[in-house]
Structures are given as C-alpha cells and as structure tokens.
Design an enzyme around this catalytic site. Structure first.
Site, PDB file in Angstrom:
ATOM      1  N   ASP A 446      -7.308  30.154 -10.628  1.00 18.95           N
ATOM      2  CA  ASP A 446      -8.057  31.318 -11.084  1.00 18.95           C
ATOM      3  C   ASP A 446      -7.047  32.379 -11.517  1.00 18.95           C
ATOM      4  O   ASP A 446      -5.863  32.303 -11.166  1.00 18.95           O
ATOM      5  CB  ASP A 446      -8.933  31.820  -9.928  1.00 18.95           C
ATOM      6  N   LYS A 447      -7.499  33.362 -12.269  1.00 16.68           N
ATOM      7  CA  LYS A 447      -6.586  34.429 -12.695  1.00 16.68           C
ATOM      8  C   LYS A 447      -6.718  35.662 -11.811  1.00 16.68           C
ATOM      9  O   LYS A 447      -5.802  36.036 -11.088  1.00 16.68           O
ATOM     10  CB  LYS A 447      -6.839  34.825 -14.154  1.00 16.68           C
ATOM     11  N   GLU A 541     -16.121  47.364  -9.891  1.00 11.68           N
ATOM     12  CA  GLU A 541     -17.158  48.382  -9.736  1.00 11.68           C
ATOM     13  C   GLU A 541     -16.614  49.621  -9.062  1.00 11.68           C
ATOM     14  O   GLU A 541     -16.932  50.747  -9.443  1.00 11.68           O
ATOM     15  CB  GLU A 541     -18.330  47.807  -8.941  1.00 11.68           C
ATOM     16  N   ARG A 638      -8.985  44.280 -18.540  1.00  9.27           N
ATOM     17  CA  ARG A 638     -10.331  43.740 -18.346  1.00  9.27           C
ATOM     18  C   ARG A 638     -11.336  44.698 -18.968  1.00  9.27           C
ATOM     19  O   ARG A 638     -11.291  45.912 -18.711  1.00  9.27           O
ATOM     20  CB  ARG A 638     -10.625  43.560 -16.860  1.00  9.27           C
ATOM     21  N   GLY A 719     -12.661  33.644 -16.614  1.00  6.32           N
ATOM     22  CA  GLY A 719     -13.818  34.110 -17.379  1.00  6.32           C
ATOM     23  C   GLY A 719     -13.463  35.156 -18.402  1.00  6.32           C
ATOM     24  O   GLY A 719     -14.343  35.674 -19.102  1.00  6.32           O
ATOM     25  N   ASP A 720     -12.174  35.487 -18.546  1.00  2.00           N
ATOM     26  CA  ASP A 720     -11.747  36.535 -19.471  1.00  2.00           C
ATOM     27  C   ASP A 720     -11.809  36.070 -20.922  1.00  2.00           C
ATOM     28  O   ASP A 720     -11.946  34.880 -21.221  1.00  2.00           O
ATOM     29  CB  ASP A 720     -10.306  36.956 -19.156  1.00  2.00           C
ATOM     30  N   LYS A 769     -15.525  25.427 -14.008  1.00  2.00           N
ATOM     31  CA  LYS A 769     -14.212  25.259 -13.376  1.00  2.00           C
ATOM     32  C   LYS A 769     -14.164  23.958 -12.581  1.00  2.00           C
ATOM     33  O   LYS A 769     -13.211  23.177 -12.690  1.00  2.00           O
ATOM     34  CB  LYS A 769     -13.913  26.436 -12.445  1.00  2.00           C
ATOM     35  N   ASP A 793     -14.632  30.744  -6.969  1.00  2.00           N
ATOM     36  CA  ASP A 793     -13.654  29.648  -7.020  1.00  2.00           C
ATOM     37  C   ASP A 793     -13.964  28.545  -6.015  1.00  2.00           C
ATOM     38  O   ASP A 793     -13.225  27.561  -5.947  1.00  2.00           O
ATOM     39  CB  ASP A 793     -12.244  30.180  -6.754  1.00  2.00           C
TER      40      ASP A 793
END
Length: 1144
Positions: A446-447, A541, A638, A719-720, A769, A793
């Site tokens: 994952d990132k 958030e 992001r 997901g970027d 993934k 993940d």
C-alpha cells in the site's frame, strides 16, 4: 425535524471491501455463488455481498419470549434448547475428565503420531517384533508429553480467563429496578446500565447515556487493537424517552436484525416501538470487548450474548498458511515412507528365499514352529517396518516447531526493529512462516501509511480556478493566526493572500469552500482545558477540518441532527437532514443541511473521478480545477474535489421518503441506499479542490533499493491518481530515470507486468488489491508478501503468502490480520534480508542434516540384514535405538537451526544478493534431499563394514577375540555418535559456546548413559531389560577398537571435508565470496593498525617517515620557528598533519 440517518459508520473511511470480516475469512468466502445463467457484471457490486437474514428477534425486558418454541433449536435427537446463547463464555477445550482422551485424540489425528502408534501395536506382537516395545514408546511418549504439557498450560490459562470474565459484575434491570448481576447471568433482551470504565458485557443496542444526544465514547483496544476513542450514538427517540429507570422498565420494543455473525464493521436491523420502525446500524451498537470511556452512565439492550457476540464469532482459528519448506518436507517424508515399504518388502522376499534354501536346513535355527517360508517372509516384512521405522523421524515435526518458535522470538527481540517513538516492537504473530521470509519474490505494498507517514498537512488548494499556497514569494512567510482565537498553533500555511481573501468575505466561493470543510465530515470534537480536540476517523478528514478551523470556520459541536460552527465572527447552527457517508465504492461523502434562513443545501467532497461525472453542465472552472489537480498530483499531493447543490423543499421531501424506505430495508440495504444517493448527488456545482501532503517515511528509498537489489519485485497498489502514484514512485526510488515506463489499463499481468522491475497499480479498490495478489500467486507460482497499514489492506494481506501489518495512523486492523507487524516500512529490509534469510538457511541446514543422520543411523540395520538371514534383527543395543534421536544427536542440530549464521546481519544488509539462493530454493529441494539420502547411505556403509572388517579376524591384547555382536554394536554406535556430531560441527558456520557445549555434551551424554546401562548394578535390578552387562567397559579398553572407531569416523568425514574445500575454493557461493572478501578487508585493517603501533628500529624510518621539506626549502621561505607567546620545549617545530601523525 429529526435527522434521517444514512448508512453512517461514524467514519470517513473504508466500508464493505475495506474492513476485516474476521481473522479467517476474506471477501471471496462471504460471497454466495452467482446464479447460473446470470452474468455477474449485470449486478451491482454491492448486491453480491452476503448478509445474514433478518430473523433474529429480540424483545426488550421479556426473558420468557426468547424461550418460545419457535426459537428452539435441536441439540441432540429430541433435545432442544433456545437458539439464544447465554452470556457465559467457554474458550477452554478440556476439563479434568476429558483432557487425556481428548488431547490424545487430537494428537493422533496427526498422521506421524498415528503411524508410530501403529508401529507400537505391531511391536507388541511377539511373532513380528525383534525390538522391545519401549524403543518406540519412549520417543512417542516424550513427543506426546511435550505437546500435552503445552496444551495443558494454554488451557489452564483459558480456564482462569473464562472464570474471571464470567464472574464480572454488571447492573441489569430485573423486576423494575437495576440489580447487580454476574455477566454469566445476563440474557438476550435484558436492559443493562454501564458506567465509566466498565467493560461492555455483550453486544448491546445503545439506548441512552448521560452525555448530550446519547453520545457514548468507547475504546476498542480488545476488539481491534486501537486505543483511540470512537463514539457511538443512540437513536433520538430512545435518548428522549429512556433516561429514567421506570421508563427503561416499561420499554418493550421488538428488535428485528441480522443473525449473529463475525462482521465487525456491519450491523443491520430495525426497531419496532410504539408502532414506529427505526433503522439501526453499527453506530448504535456497543460491542463486547470494548470499554466505556468519558461517559458517566449509559443504558443498553442486549442483542447478542456470549458465543453469539461478534468478538466471540471472530475467535476462530485463522487460515493456516504453509511454506514451501513444509511442502518439501512432507514430500520427503512421503518418499521415505515409500522407500521404507520397498526396502522392507525386498528384505522380506530375501528372508523367504533364505529360509527356504538355508534356514530350514540349519538345525541350530529350529524354533519349533511349523511356519512356511512365505509366512515367515510376511512376518519379516512387518518386522523390518518396525526396525527401519526411524527413517521416518518421529521428532522431526516437534524439532521444526521448536526452531520456528525460537526464530519468532528473535524477531520480537530485535531492538533494531523497535520503534521508540511509539514504543512499538516488531511482532511475529505466527511461528510457521519464518523461513518463507527468505524466499519472497514479490512484495505488494500500500502507499498511504505504508510508504508514507499518513500524517496529513493541508498544503495547497484551488478555489474558483485560483491556486493558493503555491506563491514562491511566501515560502518563508508563515501565516500569522493571532487574529483567530480558535486557531491550531501547529497548523502552518504560507499564502497570506488566501487568508486575506477569506477574511474580506469578498469571494463567495472561498467562504463556501471552508464552510464545506467545517460541515461535511464525521469528526467528533472534545473540549479539553479550553481547547478543541478533534477526533477524526482518518487523518485526511482531521487535516481538512483543522484547515477550516484556522481559516475562521471552526467546527464547535454536533448533535444527532445539528452541527454548530463558528463563522469568522459569529456562531451558526445548521440542521443536519441526512449524512451520505463515504465508502470505497462511492469514493465521496455528502451532507444535506438546512441553513438558519431555511435554505437546503447539499455539500459533497470526493475523488475527482466521481465528482466530475456528477457536475452540472453549468458548473464553472472545470478545466482550471482539473489543471490544478494535475499539478497537485505531480507534486505527490492527495486531492479532493469540493462541490455543492441547492435543493428545493419539494425535491428534498420526495427524496426523503425514498431515503426512509431504503434505511429500513433488511436485504441489500447498502445497494438500496446507494441508489437513493445517486438520485440526489447530481447536477453539482464545483467549488474547488484541496491538496494534502503525506510525507514519505524515513528510509523508504533505501529499503526499496536494497530489496530491488535482492531481486524482489515491488508492486505498489494505491487508490491515488496515476500522476500522484508515479511521482511517489520516483521519490521512493521505486522508479528510476533509466527505467522505461509503460502505461496501460488492460495489460496482461502475466506476460508483461510480471516481467517489469516495478509495477504501480492506480485507482484500485481493496478487493482489486487482493485480486492482483491472487493473480500473481496463481500464474507465477511465486512467494508473495503484502504490506499495509489500514483496514483497506486487510484482504490483500490475507491473500498473500505472508502478510505484514504496519502499526500506523489508521488503527490496528491490518496488524490484527497480519503474520508479522512493525511500525516502519524500513524494517522490512531487516525482516527479509536478515531474519528471513537466516531462518531459511537454518531450516534448510537443519532438514538436510536431520534426514542424513537418520539415514546413517537406520540403514546400518539394512546392511546387517545381509549377514543375519534377513531376520529383522537389529545391529544396535535397544536403548541406543531409543535414545539416539532424543539425547545423542538432537541438541547440536537444534542449535544450528536456531543460531547459525553464514554472515552477520550487517553483511546481509550490505550485500542483498545473498538473498538469491532462498528465492531460487537452492538450499533445500528434492535434489538436496536425495543427496542427504546418499550421504546417509555412504556413512552407514562405512559405519557397518569397517568395524565388520576389523572384527572379522582380530585378537585383543589379552589374547581374547572380542568379536561378539554386543561389542560390534558398541563400536558401530560409538562411530555413529562421533560421526554425526562432528558432521554438524563441519556444517556449523557460526560457533558459540553453546554450540561447542552441545556437541561435546552430546558425546559425553552418550558415553555416560552407555556405561550406566552396561553396568552390572542396573542389570541386577532389571535383568531382562539391560542385557549388555559390562560390554562397553570390556570393548572400549581394547586399543584396536578405538583405532577402528577413529578410522571409521575419519573415512566417513574425509569426503565431506574434501567436497567442502573444493566448493569453497573452486565453486564458492556468494556467501563464501563475501566472507573471504570481508576477512581480507579485516586483515588489511588489522595490519594497518599493527603497523601504526610498531617500534622496530630497523624499519621505523623507512616505513613511517613522511614527505620532506624540499619544496619549502626551494621556495626560499624561512623555516625558523616564530616566537610564541606560550609553549614549552615540548612543542613541535612544525604542525604535523593529522594523517601524517597517524602514520608516525
């Protein structure tokens, strides 16, 4: 107007695909098979999820209701009981009566133990066995006993824990008033009262609390490992009407909900009360395993009790993962078993023919039995199965488990994988996969939070097509927030023009931008010592709400249907009509608010891909905002898009009716809600976009570079956007300038992607993934590792051969589902290149040697059979056979499996190429097993035939010829013990005092036990058991027998010594080359250090004199010492450079 709750889970975070279902299930296991003839792609993805049927009914304050016949289930034959579990839990397996039979049953379910039990039964039959029963019984009892003791200790701890938990106290509403009751006495439908710091005794529907709006804070550490507080909220109707004891006593609602299941992230139900139906979701539930915090008193209704609670449903065993070594080891054992059958059959045939042509004619062999030659051959077959059974080592699996346990402890104790900032050590959460860490070929990472810190900072934004935070002139001029008394002093921003724009209120879009950030979220706020503390479900958030706070739009408080904010200079309260929460499929969240002036507006924020699809044709600044998004992505920021929509009262009322209907649907509620959301989230007006920075963790580029040098392919699944992911790839050294980049959406992963050095998958969902990992596992047959930090993940972590969890900012879901856990991505290099490689080398060396020593030991019987008429006689003393694997040869190889190192940890990290043999499976494979087999055959030949030749025509010093079988057995046994212990010495790369003690101690134990059991004293006590009276002392006093032992051991070891020498000189391995290189460098350093300290008069001048002053003399400058204010006679005429001084 009451709030119409959407499917809110109290977080701007992952949903269905994202959260873990349990420790032993993944998405695929919870999906029902699709109907035949119906293509899967025509159905909405949400509709494919399985949800338990809503036939679980709970009646408040009515215990007899749950014992009605319709709620009975058959237990055994005609015996029935209520389907509703009591609240007592039972996690232990055994009691006093069942421990021995049940534990033995479980152990004998293992094929190896059952095999040796069968051998033991055969040994009881006199016509078959030539070995006493204890030769098999003693090792079997030791193995079973060790396992039983471990199981007993574990079960006693479970007994103690169960008793402590079941006897906890809780207040239960009985007969109209609250009474103290034990947890075990609580039943479904009871109303309970909980106080601050109380453990929650069951899965409870929150009815009311002492906090405003029935807010209740819980800590879920025992449930998911997270220590940050989460909030739960009761329904507004129960909050208003169920505060007093008499109100709670009159409460008679009927709850209709899903059946008990292990979905920690889901709850779906409805409450029927006073002819009204209210939707229930996870926000309303207090789950067992949590603790009440920051709430003085709360009341709840028990929905699930005891074994039906979600935490107990999740307490099942995790899916068992096997390593490649496990598979090879099993194949080797199967091969040995087949070989045993074939050898026993061949010897049985030999005995048949021998008895028919020789044995029957020898009068001195007549045993008085009238058995035919064929029948005697049949008995001989089973006799050799018993005699040669040690080819299948009984202690192999126990030894492997001991080694794996020790290797796991070394990982836990590694201080270089300890993260002091958060007091987080590395944790091996399994003991079965350590050697697989040395064979990884693909890493899926994952990132966010894994490669990056997941600490978000609001850096830039775009409002009405104008970028802010990018002015280079303001880089060193941080904004002064002194004008804002609510500002977070830690927040930094560099563009004063945006602050001026917001404060002037001249830009309507800027006002709406920050108003949206302060209203459209699920953040909770606490007031601590006059300061605002935000509790956000995700770092993104929290960063956005904090940014709005500093720019003058301060989120102050919320209730079930209102949100209060401070707008620059005044307080405003907005009525919340609906909250359309975020999930991984929607990729957005919305909130519908009623303004103080009566207007209704929808605010929405989400990914640009979903927002742009829903924008109104009349929306402005689409192109400029998209350009800004691309710029932000190229800077690895992001991004989120912000938009709004004004809604008329008529449109809202029509939509609200549909929303209410979807809220109480029990089958596929999420799909129904999504359809309703789609109807209102359209024709949106774009406001702008946010850009948040998430910095890389320390050491990530270096770690990726080292892993790449170890021939490990790294895939980043994120997901970027493509631009963001690509730039992150460059910044973390996953991508380099000399690489050729290929783009594609439908590339063939097998033919192309797997050939690439690195792969980045963008815009992937959590389920995708896992699918990528499964694709590589299926088609490449590669060993895979997945690493991530968040709930999204979990599926990827469980799908890989090895899952690694990062304990970061997104909770502990990934850690709870992982095999290994630590705090920083950079620790992965040490886990693989040091611990993984060592574990693989140690296990391979252990298995090769273990099989060899058992072949060398057992096959002596085979050679002896040619001289004993194939009659199943043994070549050793019985007690030697019993103790060989337990005492004489076990400890040295165990220590090699635990402690051996070919090179130290620094060299392992310095030279990643050392990792290659593990990936290629070179150190233990079927070929290596066959080599161990032939090595054992050679040593067994030597150990048998050299003493045989020595005993053939010999004479002792006293004129006697001790060529009896018992003396022969002592010589062969002694030769074997010396050989196998010296062989492990040759195979040991890393010597410690413990290794030396184990080798010498094993030999000493052998002689000590042998002289004891050959003594006359023990023979007098156990005449029939110890029959080798005085053999050892008589045989080993003969010098020529010692020469025979020395000759046998030398010939057994000499070929191995020669082969090892040739391999290290002619065909050195990578490790041999590195060790030699390091030794040469160390020798150079030692010589240099020695030269600096030498005082030889003959060579001191020649070797230490530095460059002279010819240049200075030729220059004509004076070399006379200048007068100095200070100094004595000791001071040097010239200043000697440091390097020259060292040479001197």
């Amino acid at each position: 107007m009451s709030r119409q709750r959407a499917d809110s889970q109290g977080s701007l975070g992952p949903d269905d695909d994202v959260m873990p279902y349990s420790d032993d299930e993944t998405d695929d296991e919870l999906e029902p098979p699709s109907s035949e003839g119906e293509p899967d792609e025509e159905e909405p993805e949400e509709a494919t999820f399985f949800f338990p049927e809503a036939n679980w009914k709970v009646k408040a304050n009515d215990r007899p209701y749950h014992h009605l016949p319709e709620f009975q289930k058959k237990v055994f034959l005609c015996i029935k009981k209520s389907r509703y579990s009591g609240n007592a839990i039972k996690t232990y397996k055994y009691n006093v009566l069942t421990f021995i039979p049940l534990n033995l049953y479980e152990q004998f379910k293992r094929a190896a133990n059952l095999y040796f039990l069968a051998l033991l039964i055969l040994q009881i039959i006199p016509d078959i066995s030539t070995l006493p029963w204890y030769t098999t019984l003693v090792p079997l009892v030791v193995v079973l006993g060790i396992t039983a003791i471990k199981d007993l200790a574990d079960d006693l701890a479970r007994h103690k824990m169960d008793k402590e938990i079941n006897n906890r106290k809780c207040e239960v509403l009985l007969n109209g008033r609250f009474q103290v009751s034990k947890w075990m006495d609580i039943q479904v439908g009871d109303v309970v009262r909980l106080k601050k710091n109380d453990f929650i005794p069951a899965d409870i529907l929150l009815l009311s609390s002492s906090n405003p709006n029935s807010l209740c804070y819980v800590e879920t550490a025992e449930l998911d490992g997270e220590t940050n507080l989460k909030f739960k909220m009761g329904l507004k109707v129960t909050d208003e009407k169920l505060q007093e004891e008499h109100q709670l006593a009159d409460f008679d609602a009927l709850i209709d909900c899903e059946e008990p299941n292990n979905r920690l992230d889901k709850f779906m139900g409805t409450m029927l009360w006073q002819r009204q139906r209210y939707p229930l979701d996870l926000d309303n539930m207090l789950l067992r395993g949590c603790t009440i915090r920051n709430t003085d008193v709360c009341h709840g209704l028990v929905i699930f009790a005891g074994a039906d609670t979600k935490i107990m449903k999740n307490s099942g065993k995790t899916r068992f993962k096997r390593t490649k070594i496990d598979e090879l080891m099993n194949y080797a054992v199967y091969t040995i078993f087949v070989l045993l059958i074939l050898v026993a059959a061949g010897l049985a045939i030999g005995h048949t023919y021998w008895y028919q042509y020789i044995g029957i004619k020898a009068w001195y062999l007549n045993d008085g039995k009238t058995q035919t030659a064929s029948y005697r051959g049949f008995l001989s077959f089973w006799g050799y199965i018993i005699v040669l059974n040690t080819m299948v080592p009984i202690s192999l699996y126990v030894s492997v488990e001991v080694i794996r346990l020790g290797q796991s402890k070394f990982i836990n104790w590694d201080l270089q994988m300890y993260f002091s900032e958060k007091d987080t050590p590395a944790k091996a959460r399994t003991t079965t996969l350590n050697e697989q860490l040395g064979q990884i070929e693909y890493i899926f990472s994952d990132k966010t939070g894994t490669l990056t810190q997941n600490i978000m900072e609001f850096k830039k934004c775009n409002i009405s097509g104008q970028n802010y935070g990018t002015n280079q002139l303001h880089l060193l001029q941080l904004v002064d927030w002194s004008w804002n008394r609510y500002a977070d002093k830690k927040f930094q921003f560099v563009d004063q023009s945006l602050v001026d724009c917001v404060r002037s209120k001249t830009n309507k879009d800027a006002t709406e931008f920050f108003k949206l950030l302060s209203l459209c979220h699920t953040v909770m706020v606490e007031h601590k010592e006059g300061d605002l503390v935000y509790q956000a479900a995700s770092p993104d958030e929290g960063a956005l709400v904090t940014a709005a706070r500093n720019f003058g739009y301060v989120f102050l408080s919320r209730t079930q249907d209102t949100i209060t904010i401070w707008e620059m200079d005044q307080e405003a309260t907005y009525e919340m009509l609906a909250l359309l929460d975020f999930n991984s499929d929607r990729k957005r969240m919305s909130i519908i608010l009623k303004f103080p002036d009566g207007r209704i507006r929808l605010y929405c924020k989400g990914a640009d891909t979903v927002i742009y699809e829903r924008l109104s044709p009349s929306s402005k600044h689409k192109e400029t905002t998209q350009s800004a998004l691309d710029i932000f992505a190229n800077e690895t920021l992001r991004t989120l898009c912000l938009c709004y929509k004004d809604i008329s009262a008529e449109e809202y009322n029509a939509w609200s009716r549909k929303h209410k209907e979807a809220q109480v649907v029990m089958a596929n509620r999420d799909a129904a809600l999504d359809q309703v959301y789609e109807q209102i989230e359209k024709d949106l007006m774009l406001i702008g976009a946010t850009a948040i920075e998430d910095k890389l963790q320390d050491g990530v580029p270096e770690t990726i570079a080292k892993l790449a040098n170890a021939n490990i392919k790294i895939w980043v699944l994120t997901g970027d956007k493509k631009e963001t992911a690509e730039n992150i790839g460059y910044s973390c050294s996953l991508l380099t300038d000399d690489m050729q980049i290929h783009y594609g959406e439908d590339i063939d992963f097998v033919d192309m992607a797997c050939e690439c050095e690195a792969v980045i998958c963008c815009r992937v969902t959590p389920k995708q993934k896992a699918n990528v990992v499964n694709l590589v596992k299926k088609y490449k047959k590669a060993v895979t590792l997945s690493i991530g930090d968040g709930a999204n993940d979990v599926n990827m972590i469980k799908s890989a051969d090895i899952g690694v969890g990062i304990s970061g900012q997104e909770g502990m879901q990934a850690v709870m589902s992982s095999d290994y856990a630590f705090a920083q991505f950079s620790y992965l290099q040490r886990l693989l290149l040091v611990h993984g490689r060592w574990s693989y080398i140690r296990m391979c060396k252990f298995l090769r040697y273990f099989f060899f020593k058992n072949f060398a030991f057992t096959l002596v019987h085979f050679w002896y059979s040619f001289f004993s008429g194939y009659s199943s006689q043994v070549a050793y003393e019985d007690w030697f056979i019993t103790l060989y694997n337990l005492c004489y040869s076990s400890l040295p190889v165990l220590l090699v499996g635990l402690l051996d190192q070919d090179v130290n940890d620094k060299l392992s990290l310095k030279f990643p190429k050392l990792y290659l043999p593990g990936q290629q499976g070179k150190l233990f494979n079927y070929k290596k097993f066959i080599i161990s087999l032939f090595h054992g055959i050679f040593v067994s030949l030597t150990i048998f035939f050299i003493p045989y030749g020595a005993f053939l025509q010999t004479m002792g010093e006293d004129g006697e010829a001790p060529s009896d079988l018992q003396s022969f057995a002592v010589v062969t046994a002694s030769s074997l013990v010396f050989t196998v212990n010296l062989q492990i010495s040759l195979d040991t790369s890393y010597w410690t005092f413990v290794n030396c003690f184990a080798v010498l101690g094993s030999i000493a134990i052998y002689f000590g036990i042998m002289f004891d059991i050959h003594s006359a004293g023990i023979h007098v006590i156990f005449t029939s058991v110890f029959t080798f009276t005085g053999v050892a002392s008589n045989a080993l006093r003969q010098p020529y027998l010692w020469l025979t032992i020395i000759l046998t051991v030398s010939i057994s070891l000499l070929p191995i010594i020669c082969i090892q020498f040739l391999c290290q000189t002619i065909w050195p391995s990578v490790g041999d080359k590195i060790k030699k290189q390091e030794e040469e460098e160390e020798e150079k350093r030692r010589i240099q250090a020695f030269q600096r300290g030498r005082r030889s008069r003959r060579s001191a001048y020649a070797f230490s004199h530095s460059r002279g002053y010819a240049d200075l003399i030729a220059s004509g400058r004076s070399i006379r010492r200048r007068p100095q204010a200070r100094g004595g006679a000791q001071e040097s005429i010239r200043e000697v450079p440091q390097r020259e001084a060292e040479n001197i």
